[in-house]
Motif scaffolding. Structure first.
Motif, PDB file in Angstrom:
ATOM      1  N   LYS A   1     -59.610  40.985  39.487  1.00 32.74           N
ATOM      2  CA  LYS A   1     -60.754  41.613  38.815  1.00 32.74           C
ATOM      3  C   LYS A   1     -60.668  41.412  37.309  1.00 32.74           C
ATOM      4  O   LYS A   1     -61.673  41.115  36.649  1.00 32.74           O
ATOM      5  CB  LYS A   1     -60.804  43.101  39.146  1.00 32.74           C
ATOM      6  CG  LYS A   1     -62.028  43.807  38.559  1.00 32.74           C
ATOM      7  CD  LYS A   1     -62.108  45.250  39.021  1.00 32.74           C
ATOM      8  CE  LYS A   1     -63.353  45.921  38.454  1.00 32.74           C
ATOM      9  NZ  LYS A   1     -63.464  47.345  38.906  1.00 32.74           N
ATOM     10  N   GLY A   2     -59.455  41.546  36.746  1.00 31.56           N
ATOM     11  CA  GLY A   2     -59.285  41.328  35.315  1.00 31.56           C
ATOM     12  C   GLY A   2     -59.617  39.902  34.924  1.00 31.56           C
ATOM     13  O   GLY A   2     -60.253  39.654  33.895  1.00 31.56           O
ATOM     14  N   TYR A   3     -59.199  38.951  35.742  1.00 33.40           N
ATOM     15  CA  TYR A   3     -59.501  37.532  35.514  1.00 33.40           C
ATOM     16  C   TYR A   3     -61.009  37.298  35.493  1.00 33.40           C
ATOM     17  O   TYR A   3     -61.540  36.611  34.608  1.00 33.40           O
ATOM     18  CB  TYR A   3     -58.826  36.712  36.612  1.00 33.40           C
ATOM     19  CG  TYR A   3     -59.285  35.278  36.732  1.00 33.40           C
ATOM     20  CD1 TYR A   3     -58.913  34.324  35.793  1.00 33.40           C
ATOM     21  CD2 TYR A   3     -60.088  34.875  37.801  1.00 33.40           C
ATOM     22  CE1 TYR A   3     -59.328  33.006  35.908  1.00 33.40           C
ATOM     23  CE2 TYR A   3     -60.510  33.563  37.929  1.00 33.40           C
ATOM     24  CZ  TYR A   3     -60.127  32.632  36.983  1.00 33.40           C
ATOM     25  OH  TYR A   3     -60.544  31.332  37.097  1.00 33.40           O
ATOM     26  N   ARG A   4     -61.720  37.889  36.444  1.00 36.39           N
ATOM     27  CA  ARG A   4     -63.175  37.711  36.522  1.00 36.39           C
ATOM     28  C   ARG A   4     -63.875  38.341  35.330  1.00 36.39           C
ATOM     29  O   ARG A   4     -64.847  37.776  34.810  1.00 36.39           O
ATOM     30  CB  ARG A   4     -63.692  38.296  37.828  1.00 36.39           C
ATOM     31  CG  ARG A   4     -63.316  37.460  39.054  1.00 36.39           C
ATOM     32  CD  ARG A   4     -63.705  38.150  40.342  1.00 36.39           C
ATOM     33  NE  ARG A   4     -63.471  37.298  41.512  1.00 36.39           N
ATOM     34  CZ  ARG A   4     -63.454  37.726  42.757  1.00 36.39           C
ATOM     35  NH1 ARG A   4     -63.646  39.025  43.021  1.00 36.39           N
ATOM     36  NH2 ARG A   4     -63.237  36.894  43.757  1.00 36.39           N
ATOM     37  N   LEU A   5     -63.379  39.487  34.884  1.00 36.20           N
ATOM     38  CA  LEU A   5     -63.987  40.129  33.721  1.00 36.20           C
ATOM     39  C   LEU A   5     -63.803  39.283  32.464  1.00 36.20           C
ATOM     40  O   LEU A   5     -64.707  39.200  31.618  1.00 36.20           O
ATOM     41  CB  LEU A   5     -63.390  41.519  33.516  1.00 36.20           C
ATOM     42  CG  LEU A   5     -63.855  42.592  34.508  1.00 36.20           C
ATOM     43  CD1 LEU A   5     -63.003  43.848  34.387  1.00 36.20           C
ATOM     44  CD2 LEU A   5     -65.334  42.926  34.294  1.00 36.20           C
ATOM     45  N   LEU A   6     -62.644  38.635  32.322  1.00 34.40           N
ATOM     46  CA  LEU A   6     -62.437  37.731  31.190  1.00 34.40           C
ATOM     47  C   LEU A   6     -63.403  36.555  31.253  1.00 34.40           C
ATOM     48  O   LEU A   6     -63.934  36.123  30.221  1.00 34.40           O
ATOM     49  CB  LEU A   6     -60.997  37.216  31.176  1.00 34.40           C
ATOM     50  CG  LEU A   6     -59.912  38.160  30.662  1.00 34.40           C
ATOM     51  CD1 LEU A   6     -58.547  37.519  30.780  1.00 34.40           C
ATOM     52  CD2 LEU A   6     -60.179  38.576  29.217  1.00 34.40           C
ATOM     53  N   GLN A   7     -63.638  36.036  32.436  1.00 33.81           N
ATOM     54  CA  GLN A   7     -64.569  34.923  32.587  1.00 33.81           C
ATOM     55  C   GLN A   7     -65.992  35.299  32.205  1.00 33.81           C
ATOM     56  O   GLN A   7     -66.744  34.474  31.682  1.00 33.81           O
ATOM     57  CB  GLN A   7     -64.547  34.423  34.037  1.00 33.81           C
ATOM     58  CG  GLN A   7     -63.305  33.648  34.432  1.00 33.81           C
ATOM     59  CD  GLN A   7     -63.435  33.048  35.816  1.00 33.81           C
ATOM     60  OE1 GLN A   7     -63.816  33.739  36.763  1.00 33.81           O
ATOM     61  NE2 GLN A   7     -63.122  31.774  35.931  1.00 33.81           N
ATOM     62  N   GLU A   8     -66.355  36.548  32.460  1.00 34.19           N
ATOM     63  CA  GLU A   8     -67.735  37.003  32.232  1.00 34.19           C
ATOM     64  C   GLU A   8     -67.947  37.585  30.845  1.00 34.19           C
ATOM     65  O   GLU A   8     -69.086  37.853  30.448  1.00 34.19           O
ATOM     66  CB  GLU A   8     -68.091  38.068  33.279  1.00 34.19           C
ATOM     67  CG  GLU A   8     -68.070  37.549  34.718  1.00 34.19           C
ATOM     68  CD  GLU A   8     -68.054  38.674  35.737  1.00 34.19           C
ATOM     69  OE1 GLU A   8     -68.074  39.861  35.309  1.00 34.19           O
ATOM     70  OE2 GLU A   8     -68.029  38.382  36.942  1.00 34.19           O
ATOM     71  N   ALA A   9     -66.880  37.774  30.090  1.00 33.50           N
ATOM     72  CA  ALA A   9     -66.964  38.495  28.817  1.00 33.50           C
ATOM     73  C   ALA A   9     -67.680  37.694  27.741  1.00 33.50           C
ATOM     74  O   ALA A   9     -67.510  36.474  27.623  1.00 33.50           O
ATOM     75  CB  ALA A   9     -65.566  38.864  28.335  1.00 33.50           C
ATOM     76  N   GLY A  10     -68.459  38.408  26.925  1.00 32.82           N
ATOM     77  CA  GLY A  10     -69.056  37.811  25.731  1.00 32.82           C
ATOM     78  C   GLY A  10     -68.233  38.115  24.504  1.00 32.82           C
ATOM     79  O   GLY A  10     -68.397  37.492  23.453  1.00 32.82           O
ATOM     80  N   MET A  11     -67.361  39.110  24.622  1.00 28.53           N
ATOM     81  CA  MET A  11     -66.441  39.473  23.540  1.00 28.53           C
ATOM     82  C   MET A  11     -65.147  39.975  24.158  1.00 28.53           C
ATOM     83  O   MET A  11     -65.169  40.748  25.115  1.00 28.53           O
ATOM     84  CB  MET A  11     -67.038  40.566  22.642  1.00 28.53           C
ATOM     85  CG  MET A  11     -66.085  41.082  21.568  1.00 28.53           C
ATOM     86  SD  MET A  11     -66.720  42.509  20.634  1.00 28.53           S
ATOM     87  CE  MET A  11     -68.000  41.723  19.648  1.00 28.53           C
TER      88      MET A  11
END
Length: 252
Positions: free
Chosen positions: A20-30
């Motif tokens: 989940k953390g990996y996916r959030l990094l991929q989707e992050a704008g900041m």
């Protein structure tokens, strides 16, 4: 609705962040990451347009201002914290300030460094007939520790102990552990940057661990582990014992 996502980065190795953390990094704008405490290789998971900020030189206000700016720009914001933020993660003060500004957030846990350190040693903190509890603590420093939670007071239990943020005072730590009740023959280990490529392990007893740490020039980013769980005398759980399993099934 875009949000600020607190994400535990894990102990260091890039493949120990949660999915989940990996996916959030991929989707992050900041992404606002915790400086040298977080493996910068994790930032390669971010997209090319992601704004990346190192919080090492930022004040609390500057961090919250950046979060708010990201949210207002319609970006998913990741606050990337070392290990798991529930242990010495300082997220409470950030959340309190975010609540004042009505900034929405989520929390995604990570693998703590005390777990990464045990894995590096192939150790189990809770060994039957040796220790069934783990104390996670730190020495007093710039941030005080309540007297009732001193290392000396905890040492009387002689259970498994992991000491954060204290390796720079390893001589004093050993002094307090022995004064509290651990024998000098108690096994001890110090792990520098557990699971990172530059990981360094020092193993000994309370009698010699401080000298070994000083010789290895370990002065920061390390955990001190102490207790008989690190020893060579083995005790085994009955979990896989055939007779125990038979008794357990009968009890059901």
């Amino acid at each position: 609705m875009v949000k600020v996502h607190f994400v535990g980065a894990g102990p260091g190795a890039t493949d120990l962040i949660t999915l989940k953390g990996y996916r959030l990094l991929q989707e992050a704008g900041m992404v606002i990451y915790a400086g040298s405490l977080v493996n910068p290789e994790l930032l390669t998971y971010c997209n090319e347009d992601c704004e990346i900020l190192d919080s090492a030189s930022m004040t609390l206000k500057e961090i919250i201002d950046a979060m708010e700016r990201g949210i207002k720009a319609g970006k998913e914001v990741v606050r990337l914290q070392t290990g798991d933020f529930s242990i010495y993660g300082s997220i409470r003060e950030q959340i309190e300030e975010m609540n004042k500004r009505d900034l929405p957030f989520t929390c995604t846990p990570g693998v703590s460094s005390f777990l990464g350190a045990a894995s590096s040693l192939g150790a189990e903190y809770t060994v039957p007939e040796v220790s069934q509890s783990v104390i996670i603590t730190r020495m007093a420093g710039r941030t005080p520790v309540p007297d009732r939670e001193s290392i000396r007071s905890y040492a009387q239990h002689r259970t498994s102990m992991v000491i954060f943020l204290s390796v720079q005072s390893v001589d004093k730590v050993v002094e307090e552990l022995v004064a509290g009740g651990y024998p000098e023959t108690t096994p001890a280990a110090v792990i520098f940057k557990a699971t990172w490529p530059e990981e360094k392990k020092v193993v000994g007893t309370l009698e010699n661990i401080a000298d070994k740490v000083n010789e290895a020039d370990i002065t920061k980013t390390a955990l001190i582990m102490v207790g008989d769980f690190l020893g060579e005398e083995f005790y085994y759980s009955k979990l896989y014992d055939a007779e125990f399993q038979h008794e357990f099934r009968d009890a059901e």
